[in-house]
Design a protein around this motif. Structure first.
Motif, mmCIF file in Angstrom:
data_model
loop_
_atom_site.group_PDB
_atom_site.id
_atom_site.type_symbol
_atom_site.label_atom_id
_atom_site.label_comp_id
_atom_site.label_asym_id
_atom_site.label_seq_id
_atom_site.Cartn_x
_atom_site.Cartn_y
_atom_site.Cartn_z
ATOM 1 N N GLU A 1 0.861 -1.182 -0.047
ATOM 2 C CA GLU A 1 0.057 0.049 0.101
ATOM 3 C C GLU A 1 0.750 1.265 0.024
ATOM 4 O O GLU A 1 0.526 2.069 -0.651
ATOM 5 C CB GLU A 1 -0.833 -0.241 1.265
ATOM 6 N N ASP A 2 1.928 1.299 0.655
ATOM 7 C CA ASP A 2 2.941 2.389 0.864
ATOM 8 C C ASP A 2 3.516 2.635 -0.431
ATOM 9 O O ASP A 2 3.822 3.746 -0.826
ATOM 10 C CB ASP A 2 3.773 2.179 1.840
ATOM 11 N N GLY A 3 3.944 1.721 -1.357
ATOM 12 C CA GLY A 3 4.474 1.916 -2.597
ATOM 13 C C GLY A 3 6.094 1.946 -2.357
ATOM 14 O O GLY A 3 6.697 1.699 -3.405
ATOM 15 N N GLY A 4 6.467 2.009 -1.222
ATOM 16 C CA GLY A 4 7.985 1.759 -1.301
ATOM 17 C C GLY A 4 8.776 3.092 -1.630
ATOM 18 O O GLY A 4 8.215 4.207 -2.083
ATOM 19 N N LEU A 5 10.028 3.127 -1.751
ATOM 20 C CA LEU A 5 10.896 4.132 -1.947
ATOM 21 C C LEU A 5 10.617 4.729 -3.299
ATOM 22 O O LEU A 5 10.571 5.853 -3.891
ATOM 23 C CB LEU A 5 12.432 3.882 -1.765
ATOM 24 N N ARG A 6 10.344 3.689 -4.283
ATOM 25 C CA ARG A 6 10.103 4.130 -5.808
ATOM 26 C C ARG A 6 8.871 5.055 -5.971
ATOM 27 O O ARG A 6 8.996 5.952 -6.602
ATOM 28 C CB ARG A 6 10.038 2.904 -6.647
ATOM 29 N N GLU A 7 7.802 4.771 -5.019
ATOM 30 C CA GLU A 7 6.623 5.474 -5.072
ATOM 31 C C GLU A 7 7.015 7.060 -4.296
ATOM 32 O O GLU A 7 6.597 7.884 -4.951
ATOM 33 C CB GLU A 7 5.629 4.896 -4.174
ATOM 34 N N VAL A 8 7.866 7.172 -3.517
ATOM 35 C CA VAL A 8 8.231 8.403 -2.872
ATOM 36 C C VAL A 8 8.796 9.326 -4.006
ATOM 37 O O VAL A 8 8.442 10.570 -4.138
ATOM 38 C CB VAL A 8 9.345 8.491 -1.717
ATOM 39 N N VAL A 9 9.943 8.494 -4.763
ATOM 40 C CA VAL A 9 10.418 9.459 -5.785
ATOM 41 C C VAL A 9 9.488 9.749 -7.016
ATOM 42 O O VAL A 9 9.608 10.866 -7.363
ATOM 43 C CB VAL A 9 11.704 8.749 -6.455
ATOM 44 N N ILE A 10 8.808 8.920 -7.410
ATOM 45 C CA ILE A 10 7.720 9.251 -8.478
ATOM 46 C C ILE A 10 6.907 10.336 -8.046
ATOM 47 O O ILE A 10 6.377 11.175 -8.685
ATOM 48 C CB ILE A 10 7.023 7.761 -8.676
ATOM 49 N N ARG A 11 6.470 10.282 -6.754
ATOM 50 C CA ARG A 11 5.272 11.179 -6.221
ATOM 51 C C ARG A 11 6.419 12.711 -6.358
ATOM 52 O O ARG A 11 5.354 13.583 -6.895
ATOM 53 C CB ARG A 11 5.137 10.889 -4.837
ATOM 54 N N ALA A 12 7.294 12.783 -6.054
ATOM 55 C CA ALA A 12 8.260 14.155 -5.741
ATOM 56 C C ALA A 12 8.182 14.317 -7.412
ATOM 57 O O ALA A 12 8.113 15.531 -7.587
ATOM 58 C CB ALA A 12 9.282 13.697 -5.308
ATOM 59 N N ALA A 13 8.431 13.553 -8.293
ATOM 60 C CA ALA A 13 8.551 13.826 -9.735
ATOM 61 C C ALA A 13 7.213 14.469 -10.402
ATOM 62 O O ALA A 13 7.202 15.495 -11.100
ATOM 63 C CB ALA A 13 9.034 12.636 -10.573
#
Length: 378
Positions: free
Chosen positions: A240-252
């Protein structure tokens, strides 16, 4: 005022931005890229204005002319501002903090919910994040909002409704100091000279009477929308969290979103100057609903002037702030929250538009027809 066919082109772009995400699913799934393309198109269309006519009809200076259409200034602003203003770094940094600290947040929320009624917790989240956003910034407040509601025992629709209401509160509260959001920074900068000598507490002194009750009202409304949700243990899985990849994608995605709004605002500058500036504050208040799709900081820079009376300044800013909550592109909290929770434009508009319109009507009557006003002095 001479009518220019290019104006029609820009108005068509606004219409496409308003309607596109609601009728085309592919646009909805790629909203950031769509807005970026529309922003590029708006700047390109503005590039074809006859600059001699702009000098004659709008009194543009050479410096203002250099900002119309494609130029190095707009390119550098679009590339740098999402980073320079701290928006993307804050999203990235906070995303990392929340990613690694999520288990602690889960245990904290679970403990609080065992001691305090759920409705009270929701009320406090909406009000405190709304009012504190002027200090911790709207960006951090919206990131905290998403993480807190991710740990709340709500179904998806309830969570969406609460996030939308809370974003209205954050959007209002962030204006109280120059550090809360770009809109407030620009407003104070433009009013720091004669006759207002605006300082750190200028906007608080002028708008707190409207903002504080608004944040409290949205908190009460959020309590109503909690319904009969039952308390359960909060567990957010890695999936559900999406991991670190999701953090970077969200910022982008936030980077591209902010860049797109800056380009849209720049491309629309001529029509804003032609058709919006100079009209009565009562009308301008409603016209500023375009803040739902355009960068409200750009509109503030175009509309706010030291020659305005306080009533005009209040009307302009309140119109921008309230309408900014109506649609996802309206302000940074909306963008961050919708991106993190996967809220679609239709889902946001289903509550955001009617809630924004009701708030607009209430504040319109209050600002223009209720002779009750308190000015704070700090």
């Amino acid at each position: 005022m001479l009518f220019d066919p290019l104006d029609i082109g820009l108005f068509v772009i606004v219409l496409i931005v308003l309607v596109g995400p609601f009728v085309v699913k592919k646009i909805e799934r790629n909203l950031e890229a769509f807005l970026f393309v529309m922003g590029v198109l708006a700047v390109t269309v503005s590039n074809f204005y006859n600059k001699a006519n702009l000098v004659e009809t709008l009194g543009y200076t050479e410096q203002q002319l250099e900002l119309i259409g494609w130029n190095m200034h707009i390119v550098m602003e679009a590339v740098q501002e999402p980073v320079v203003k701290g928006i993307v770094p804050a999203v990235l940094f906070a995303g990392l903090i929340f990613h690694y600290g999520r288990s602690y947040a889960q245990r904290g929320i679970n403990g609080i919910l065992k001691l305090i009624p759920l409705k009270i917790v929701v009320f406090l989240i909406v009000v405190i994040l709304g009012l504190s956003s002027s200090i911790i910034t709207a960006i951090i407040a919206s990131l905290l909002l998403v993480e807190l509601f991710n740990c709340m025992p709500f179904d998806r629709q309830t969570k969406i409704n609460l996030v939308i209401i809370a974003c209205f509160s954050i959007g209002l509260g962030a204006v109280l100091t120059p550090v809360g959001e770009p809109l407030s920074t620009i407003a104070v900068t433009k009013l720091q000279g004669e006759p207002y000598h605006a300082g750190f507490f200028f906007l608080f002194n002028q708008l707190a009477i409207y903002i504080v009750p608004g944040c409290l009202a949205f908190g009460l409304l959020a309590m109503f929308f909690t319904g009969k949700a039952k308390i359960s243990e909060c567990v957010v899985t890695e999936e559900e969290d999406g991991g670190l990849r999701e953090v970077v994608i969200r910022a982008a995605k936030v980077y591209l979103f902010v860049m797109a709004l800056l380009l849209l605002g720049s491309g629309m500058k001529v029509v804003i100057d032609k058709y919006i500036l100079g009209i009565a504050p009562q009308i301008l208040y409603w016209v500023n609903m375009i803040s739902a799709i355009l960068d409200n900081a750009t509109l503030t820079a175009a509309e706010i002037s030291p020659s305005m009376g306080l009533d005009q300044i209040q009307a302009v800013l309140m119109g921008l702030l309230i309408s900014g909550g109506m649609l996802i592109p309206g302000n940074i909290p909306n963008i961050i929250s919708a991106g993190k929770l996967g809220i679609t434009s239709k889902e946001w508009a289903r509550l955001g538009v009617p809630l924004g319109l009701i708030a607009m009507v209430i504040y319109f009557v209050w600002i223009f027809y209720v002779p009750f006003h308190i000015e704070f002095h700090f």
